[in-house]
Scaffold this motif. Structure first.
Motif, PDB file in Angstrom:
ATOM      1  N   ALA A  23       0.689  -1.373   0.069  1.00 40.86           N
ATOM      2  CA  ALA A  23      -0.010  -0.051  -0.087  1.00 40.86           C
ATOM      3  C   ALA A  23       0.962   1.241  -0.192  1.00 40.86           C
ATOM      4  N   GLU A  24       1.897   1.188   0.942  1.00 43.33           N
ATOM      5  CA  GLU A  24       2.822   2.490   0.909  1.00 43.33           C
ATOM      6  C   GLU A  24       3.582   2.439  -0.513  1.00 43.33           C
ATOM      7  N   VAL A  25       3.884   1.341  -1.002  1.00 43.55           N
ATOM      8  CA  VAL A  25       4.452   1.587  -2.471  1.00 43.55           C
ATOM      9  C   VAL A  25       3.572   2.092  -3.707  1.00 43.55           C
ATOM     10  N   ILE A  26       2.396   1.688  -3.594  1.00 43.43           N
ATOM     11  CA  ILE A  26       1.433   2.059  -4.503  1.00 43.43           C
ATOM     12  C   ILE A  26       1.182   3.624  -4.368  1.00 43.43           C
ATOM     13  N   LYS A  27       1.041   4.095  -3.076  1.00 41.28           N
ATOM     14  CA  LYS A  27       0.948   5.520  -2.588  1.00 41.28           C
ATOM     15  C   LYS A  27       1.976   6.284  -3.435  1.00 41.28           C
ATOM     16  N   TYR A  28       3.319   5.865  -3.220  1.00 43.94           N
ATOM     17  CA  TYR A  28       4.272   6.719  -4.173  1.00 43.94           C
ATOM     18  C   TYR A  28       4.035   7.057  -5.433  1.00 43.94           C
ATOM     19  N   GLY A  29       3.422   5.774  -6.049  1.00 40.86           N
ATOM     20  CA  GLY A  29       3.194   5.959  -7.596  1.00 40.86           C
ATOM     21  C   GLY A  29       1.910   7.220  -7.660  1.00 40.86           C
ATOM     22  N   TYR A  30       1.167   7.163  -6.674  1.00 43.46           N
ATOM     23  CA  TYR A  30      -0.115   8.260  -6.897  1.00 43.46           C
ATOM     24  C   TYR A  30       0.554   9.445  -6.536  1.00 43.46           C
ATOM     25  N   ILE A  31       1.109   9.795  -5.626  1.00 44.37           N
ATOM     26  CA  ILE A  31       1.516  11.213  -4.862  1.00 44.37           C
ATOM     27  C   ILE A  31       2.753  11.604  -5.931  1.00 44.37           C
ATOM     28  N   TRP A  32       3.567  10.821  -6.385  1.00 37.44           N
ATOM     29  CA  TRP A  32       4.649  11.365  -7.170  1.00 37.44           C
ATOM     30  C   TRP A  32       5.325  10.984  -8.348  1.00 37.44           C
ATOM     31  N   GLU A  34       3.674   8.848 -11.814  1.00 40.56           N
ATOM     32  CA  GLU A  34       2.893   8.070 -12.568  1.00 40.56           C
ATOM     33  C   GLU A  34       3.378   6.839 -13.192  1.00 40.56           C
ATOM     34  N   GLU A  35       4.519   6.934 -13.797  1.00 42.60           N
ATOM     35  CA  GLU A  35       5.445   5.845 -14.472  1.00 42.60           C
ATOM     36  C   GLU A  35       5.498   4.753 -13.501  1.00 42.60           C
ATOM     37  N   PHE A  36       6.070   4.950 -12.312  1.00 41.96           N
ATOM     38  CA  PHE A  36       6.249   3.883 -11.359  1.00 41.96           C
ATOM     39  C   PHE A  36       4.727   3.295 -11.103  1.00 41.96           C
ATOM     40  N   SER A  38       2.568   2.966 -12.807  1.00 43.15           N
ATOM     41  CA  SER A  38       2.167   2.233 -14.073  1.00 43.15           C
ATOM     42  C   SER A  38       3.170   0.583 -14.126  1.00 43.15           C
ATOM     43  N   TYR A  39       4.007   0.835 -13.707  1.00 41.53           N
ATOM     44  CA  TYR A  39       4.731  -0.439 -13.547  1.00 41.53           C
ATOM     45  C   TYR A  39       4.360  -1.371 -12.567  1.00 41.53           C
ATOM     46  N   LEU A  40       3.826  -0.872 -11.310  1.00 41.26           N
ATOM     47  CA  LEU A  40       3.033  -1.606 -10.437  1.00 41.26           C
ATOM     48  C   LEU A  40       1.806  -2.318 -10.793  1.00 41.26           C
ATOM     49  N   GLU A  41       1.234  -1.346 -11.615  1.00 47.61           N
ATOM     50  CA  GLU A  41      -0.069  -2.053 -12.221  1.00 47.61           C
ATOM     51  C   GLU A  41       0.057  -2.880 -13.182  1.00 47.61           C
ATOM     52  N   GLY A  42       1.327  -3.015 -13.884  1.00 48.95           N
ATOM     53  CA  GLY A  42       1.699  -3.913 -15.054  1.00 48.95           C
ATOM     54  C   GLY A  42       2.434  -4.971 -14.741  1.00 48.95           C
ATOM     55  N   ASN A  43       2.786  -5.108 -13.577  1.00 53.52           N
ATOM     56  CA  ASN A  43       3.694  -6.132 -12.970  1.00 53.52           C
ATOM     57  C   ASN A  43       3.125  -7.152 -11.872  1.00 53.52           C
ATOM     58  N   THR A  44       1.936  -6.534 -11.679  1.00 48.85           N
ATOM     59  CA  THR A  44       1.249  -7.339 -10.297  1.00 48.85           C
ATOM     60  C   THR A  44       1.640  -8.765  -9.923  1.00 48.85           C
ATOM     61  N   GLU A  45       1.492  -9.597 -10.880  1.00 49.22           N
ATOM     62  CA  GLU A  45       1.953 -11.035 -10.777  1.00 49.22           C
ATOM     63  C   GLU A  45       3.244 -11.135 -10.381  1.00 49.22           C
ATOM     64  N   ILE A  58      11.100  -2.144  -7.127  1.00 49.81           N
ATOM     65  CA  ILE A  58      10.150  -1.275  -6.102  1.00 49.81           C
ATOM     66  C   ILE A  58      10.887  -0.716  -4.924  1.00 49.81           C
ATOM     67  N   ILE A  59      11.759  -1.482  -4.562  1.00 59.07           N
ATOM     68  CA  ILE A  59      12.703  -0.844  -3.332  1.00 59.07           C
ATOM     69  C   ILE A  59      13.487   0.259  -3.799  1.00 59.07           C
ATOM     70  N   PHE A  60      13.986   0.200  -4.894  1.00 56.86           N
ATOM     71  CA  PHE A  60      15.017   1.437  -5.437  1.00 56.86           C
ATOM     72  C   PHE A  60      13.982   2.588  -5.770  1.00 56.86           C
ATOM     73  N   HIS A  61      12.921   2.364  -6.261  1.00 59.15           N
ATOM     74  CA  HIS A  61      11.929   3.511  -6.680  1.00 59.15           C
ATOM     75  C   HIS A  61      11.074   4.098  -5.366  1.00 59.15           C
ATOM     76  N   SER A  62      10.714   3.171  -4.671  1.00 62.18           N
ATOM     77  CA  SER A  62      10.349   3.869  -3.356  1.00 62.18           C
ATOM     78  C   SER A  62      11.071   4.553  -2.559  1.00 62.18           C
ATOM     79  N   CYS A  63      12.491   3.856  -2.575  1.00 64.66           N
ATOM     80  CA  CYS A  63      13.521   4.757  -1.826  1.00 64.66           C
ATOM     81  C   CYS A  63      13.806   6.260  -2.377  1.00 64.66           C
ATOM     82  N   ARG A  64      13.993   6.156  -3.673  1.00 62.58           N
ATOM     83  CA  ARG A  64      14.257   7.245  -4.467  1.00 62.58           C
ATOM     84  C   ARG A  64      13.130   8.158  -4.410  1.00 62.58           C
TER      85      ARG A  64
END
Length: 204
Positions: A23-32, A34-36, A38-45, A58-64
């Motif tokens: 949830a926190e990871v997805i939050k980062y995409g929403y607040i900051w 959009e490309e990230f 889309s990655y979370l959406e397209g690579n769910t499995e 996801i660790i790299f981009h969340s920290c970034r």
């Protein structure tokens, strides 16, 4: 939280705890970013199955993302508050549920509530809110089961929300997205708007 863990630690987490952290990871995409998102959406499995390459990403981009936000507001004078996206209503539910729901599960519900308020203000579209629900549902973070054991009503959630420690000048600091990747702080959210968001969680 997932962003502070390495891939070995993440792969050993129980599935529910691992997905809650998403949830926190997805939050980062929403607040900051959009490309990230889309990655979370397209690579769910791949992410759900704890694919190592996906976890490293996801660790790299969340920290970034968190680093970029904190660097722009090192003294916590404004922007950094967007990191609380989903937490205002989320904390209230977490408390009222006696912490039987995991933190991330509550944050996800809070994100949906914030999404409904944003739709009501014409900041985002109904379609964008539906997309959010689908993304969170795919990560098992938004479903009726989560709130099936609730023993309180929406006004209880409203009152718990208004007692949040992050209030400013007697007004709730509410984070809403104006679009994916762009969040802003609002201090003029009405009780009626908050109730509409809470209702979305329980009835949407």
């Amino acid at each position: 939280k997932l962003v502070y863990m390495n891939t070995n630690t993440l792969t050993s987490l129980p599935d529910r705890e691992y997905l809650s952290g998403m949830a926190e990871v997805i939050k980062y995409g929403y607040i900051w970013d959009e490309e990230f998102l889309s990655y979370l959406e397209g690579n769910t499995e791949k992410i759900i199955s704890k694919d190592r390459e996906a976890l490293e990403n996801i660790i790299f981009h969340s920290c970034r993302i968190k680093k970029e936000i904190v660097e722009q507001d090192p003294m916590e004078k404004g922007l950094r508050a967007i990191l609380n996206y989903g937490h205002t209503v989320g904390h209230a539910i977490e408390k009222l549920m006696g912490f039987t729901l995991l933190h991330g599960e509550c944050v996800a519900l809070g994100m949906v509530a914030a999404g409904r308020i944003a739709v009501g203000r014409s900041l985002i579209s109904e379609r964008e809110l539906d997309r959010m629900k689908k993304i969170l549902s795919n990560y098992k973070l938004y479903n009726k089961i989560l709130v099936s054991g609730i023993r309180f009503n929406i006004k209880d959630v409203l009152e718990a929300t208004k007692s949040d420690k992050k209030m400013q000048g007697g007004r709730i600091k509410f984070i809403l997205t104006k679009k994916i990747g762009k969040a802003e702080i609002y201090t003029n959210i009405t009780d009626e708007e908050i109730l509409s968001g809470i209702t979305e969680i329980f009835e949407g």
